[in-house]
Design an enzyme around this catalytic site. Structure first.
Site, PDB file in Angstrom:
ATOM      1  N   GLY A 191       0.793  -1.235   0.000  1.00 28.68           N
ATOM      2  CA  GLY A 191       0.000   0.000   0.000  1.00 28.68           C
ATOM      3  C   GLY A 191       0.818   1.274   0.000  1.00 28.68           C
ATOM      4  O   GLY A 191       0.304   2.343  -0.312  1.00 28.68           O
ATOM      5  N   ASP A 320      -2.791   7.592   7.041  1.00 21.50           N
ATOM      6  CA  ASP A 320      -2.367   6.187   6.929  1.00 21.50           C
ATOM      7  C   ASP A 320      -3.087   5.298   7.932  1.00 21.50           C
ATOM      8  O   ASP A 320      -2.502   4.371   8.488  1.00 21.50           O
ATOM      9  CB  ASP A 320      -0.851   6.024   7.056  1.00 21.50           C
ATOM     10  N   ARG A 344      -7.284   0.918  13.179  1.00 21.50           N
ATOM     11  CA  ARG A 344      -6.048   1.692  13.342  1.00 21.50           C
ATOM     12  C   ARG A 344      -6.347   3.151  13.695  1.00 21.50           C
ATOM     13  O   ARG A 344      -5.530   3.832  14.310  1.00 21.50           O
ATOM     14  CB  ARG A 344      -5.294   1.597  12.006  1.00 21.50           C
TER      15      ARG A 344
HETATM   16 CA    CA Z   1      -0.492   1.914   5.017  1.00 18.42          CA
END
Ligand code: CA
Length: 588
Positions: A191, A320, A344
């Site tokens: 990614g 991110d 996350r």
């Molecule tokens: Ca990532």
């Protein structure tokens, strides 16, 4: 159960029939067949819960090493594998795409397979591997050059190999594969290189592709060698051609909910990280600029690869906050069927298991800055001034406004799997309390090169700890207890009907906690940092526990100021197996 299996094995050997093979039934019932561990997650719902209670709160202080196994090699690095146990043999993967078969009683090596890796592989976050999969007479794992390898379970001989993606373009593979109804199902990694996330299903016997499902809108899926359907609607939520290199890596693999016959895969960050380059689409839907289906969970039909539902945790993601975190099926205290997932982005979500729809979300780390909360539809209430600034708005056009965001891009929780206890109804979530300075920069796509458009430095939030293991009530978000650790937690968690929760620390301690109170009941120093995933099983009436020790993973590479704080930690590569000797089991 154990004697029954031994009797079958003996009769098979007596009649000259081949050894027993791992069946779909074995995979389906992995949680309750306590004499083996044949799936990643100790069950395809990934609960990491064992109904064994031979080892329990009252006798865990008698748990002692049975044997240890060194992975060897000149280079160590992070060891994130979960052992599999079948027919007297333990199988583990190791750093640099290695796989080992070990006698489960003696710890002796039976065979080892080392993938020959080419020059120029592009793993983003250490040369790790998170485990293998077993089906029938073969064992499968993915390699850092984005290949899938099938080995003979008894000999380690290669049966077939196939390519998941082109490593030169940034594809790699580290997750444990998932096997459902004879299909081996994999995601992909990369990614940070502008790859396109995808889920692929192959015939486990032959390696032939059955279906593929790219996870970014505009890309076409395949079924039985022909185009099937487009993912999403072209340019509905992505501007221009950005979807072509749109990220969404499915790098942690998936889970399977047998009740609804659904694969659930998480998808990583949209690419590049600089969200200002992805902030418009054609207004055909109400979610322009959301960049579907990055930073999402996808429910997928295992027979066809069609997307049944999606839930996006972070629309137009800009920090991110990969949405790959594992999705765990559980039954709530109200008797309803749910999924739990700790993102996350710092929020723990509960979804409806029938259709993936939003039920509830609560923060599980402190001082989240990027969103004020989650609204009744499951959408973040963004703090737009906590989005890294647009570099084109800067005086020199090269560096956007720096902001301090919590969590850091390594997440309130990263890859390390949580556990769900049927004993307490709680999730045990390995989390980290940290933030980051982050800014955006201009970027253009170049194949095989990092595609971020961002710079960052991770910083701790508190002086005395970063790591935080939390016992969480999924429906209320209430944190029942917390264990704080100086270094960031990066290893998996397991819980048992014996009232125990196991995890390890980067400082090397393997710890058993009381599942109700969080009291530390037992620990063992393993010699290097634990970033692996513990398992437990029963052999001849004795309960065993295994975990791998070997510090590494993303923190030492990407951790900024935190990496400097933990630079004293030593690498290693040792698999530890513990047992409760029969005479010390006490109440059994
Ligand atoms: Ca990532």
């Amino acid at each position: 159960m154990n004697r029954f299996i031994m009797a079958i094995s003996a009769s098979l050997m007596a009649t000259g029939v081949a050894q027993a093979e791992v069946t779909e039934e074995d995979l389906r019932n992995d949680q309750t067949i306590t004499t083996q561990v044949v799936t990643n997650g100790m069950g395809r719902h990934l609960q990491r819960y064992s109904p064994l209670d031979t080892l329990n709160r009252d006798n865990v202080q008698n748990l002692m090493p049975a044997w240890a196994f060194s992975l060897g090699g000149e280079k160590q690095r992070g060891q994130e594998t979960q052992p599999l146990i079948y027919d007297g043999i333990m199988y583990i993967t190791g750093s640099y795409s290695r796989l080992y078969a070990i006698d489960v009683m003696t710890g002796e090596e039976l065979w080892q397979y080392d993938a020959r890796l080419p020059e120029g592989i592009l793993p983003c976050c250490d040369v790790i591997n998170r485990g293998a999969a077993i089906y029938r007479d073969k064992i499968y794992f993915g390699t850092l050059d984005a290949r899938l390898v099938a080995l003979d379970l008894k000999t380690g001989d290669v049966v077939w190999r196939d390519k998941i993606g082109d490593y030169k373009a940034g594809y790699s593979y580290t997750a444990a594969p998932l096997i459902v109804n004879g299909l081996i199902i994999t995601g992909n990694s990369g990614g940070e290189f502008g790859i396109v996330g995808e889920v692929q299903a192959r015939d486990a016997e032959t390696g032939d592709i059955v279906w593929t499902r790219p996870v970014i809108e505009g890309h076409m899926g395949t079924l039985n060698g022909e185009e099937s359907t487009m993912t999403g609607t072209l340019n509905a939520t992505w501007p221009g051609d950005m979807w072509k290199t749109g990220g969404g890596a499915t790098w942690l693999g998936g889970s399977y909910d047998a009740d609804t016959d659904t694969l659930v895969f998480g998808t990583g960050n949209p690419a590049p990280w600089n969200s200002h380059l992805r902030n418009a689409g054609t207004p055909t839907e109400g979610n322009v600029g959301d960049n579907l289906y990055a930073a999402s969970r996808l429910g997928i039909d295992p027979a066809t690869g069609e997307i049944k539902w999606h839930f996006q945790t972070t629309p137009r993601e800009g920090w991110d906050f990969d949405g790959v975190n594992e999705v765990v099926a559980f039954t709530g205290s109200d008797g309803n069927k749910y999924f739990g997932t700790a993102d996350r982005n710092g929020f723990f979500y509960v979804l409806n298991r029938e259709d993936g729809s939003f039920v509830a979300a609560h923060p599980f780390v402190s001082d989240i800055t990027w969103a004020a909360g989650i609204d009744e539809n499951g959408r973040p209430i963004f703090n737009e001034d906590n989005r890294p600034g647009d570099p084109t708005a800067a005086a020199d056009g090269n560096k956007g406004e720096i902001i301090f965001a919590v969590p850091s891009f390594l997440g309130g929780k990263n890859w390390m799997p949580m556990a769900y206890s049927q004993h307490t109804g709680l999730f045990y979530v390995p989390s980290n309390e940290w933030g980051m300075d982050i800014w955006n920069e201009p970027i253009t796509y170049k194949e095989g090169a990092a595609y971020l458009g961002a710079g960052f430095t991770i910083k701790p939030l508190f002086e005395d700890h970063i790591g935080s293991l939390k016992a969480i009530d999924p429906m209320t978000g209430e944190i029942k207890w917390e264990f704080q650790n100086p270094a960031p937690l990066w290893g998996g968690v397991m819980t048992t009907a014996g009232g125990l929760v196991f995890t390890g620390t980067p400082e090397g301690r393997f710890i058993a906690f009381d599942d109700e109170t969080g009291e530390e009941l037992w620990s063992f120093q393993t010699g290097s940092g634990i970033v692996g995933q513990p398992v437990t099983w029963e052999q001849d009436g004795e309960q065993f526990v295994s975990v791998i020790s070997g510090w590494g993973g993303a923190v030492p590479l990407w951790g900024g100021e935190v990496a400097k704080q933990v630079s004293f930690l030593n690498q290693g590569g040792t698999l530890w197996t513990f047992k409760l000797p029969r005479q010390l089991a006490g109440n059994n």
